[in-house]
Design a protein around this motif. Structure first.
Motif, mmCIF file in Angstrom:
data_model
loop_
_atom_site.group_PDB
_atom_site.id
_atom_site.type_symbol
_atom_site.label_atom_id
_atom_site.label_comp_id
_atom_site.label_asym_id
_atom_site.label_seq_id
_atom_site.Cartn_x
_atom_site.Cartn_y
_atom_site.Cartn_z
ATOM 1 N N ARG A 1 -5.246 -9.967 4.493
ATOM 2 C CA ARG A 1 -6.521 -9.302 4.771
ATOM 3 C C ARG A 1 -6.325 -7.806 4.600
ATOM 4 N N PRO A 2 -7.404 -7.075 4.357
ATOM 5 C CA PRO A 2 -7.256 -5.624 4.173
ATOM 6 C C PRO A 2 -6.693 -4.945 5.425
ATOM 7 N N SER A 3 -5.867 -3.947 5.203
ATOM 8 C CA SER A 3 -5.341 -3.149 6.315
ATOM 9 C C SER A 3 -6.462 -2.281 6.878
#
Length: 83
Positions: free
Chosen positions: A33-35
């Motif tokens: 998942r995106p940081s």
């Protein structure tokens, strides 16, 4: 800048919130998942979009036109009545 994974962040949220409040950017990585970045609100800067920029430019032109008497200056009540 500090880079940590999400489980480390969850275990020590207060520590990382305090770091962010003191000006440190904290990057939280998450599996597949995106940081995300934890940062103090004071450090947050909104990048203007083209729509915001266009509205500002249009407003500045209107102010200039009013000052040059090219547009009638309205009272606040007249303006609200138009809405």
């Amino acid at each position: 800048m500090v880079v940590i994974n999400s489980s480390t962040f969850r275990s020590n949220q207060s520590k990382y919130f305090d770091m962010a409040a003191n000006g440190e950017n904290v990057v939280v990585t998450r599996n597949n998942r995106p940081s995300v970045i934890v940062s103090a609100v004071d450090n947050f800067r909104l990048a203007p979009t083209s729509a915001i920029t266009e509205n500002i430019v249009r407003a500045l032109h209107e102010v200039k036109a009013i000052r040059e008497a090219k547009i009638n200056n309205k009272s606040a009540r007249a303006f609200l009545n138009e809405l």
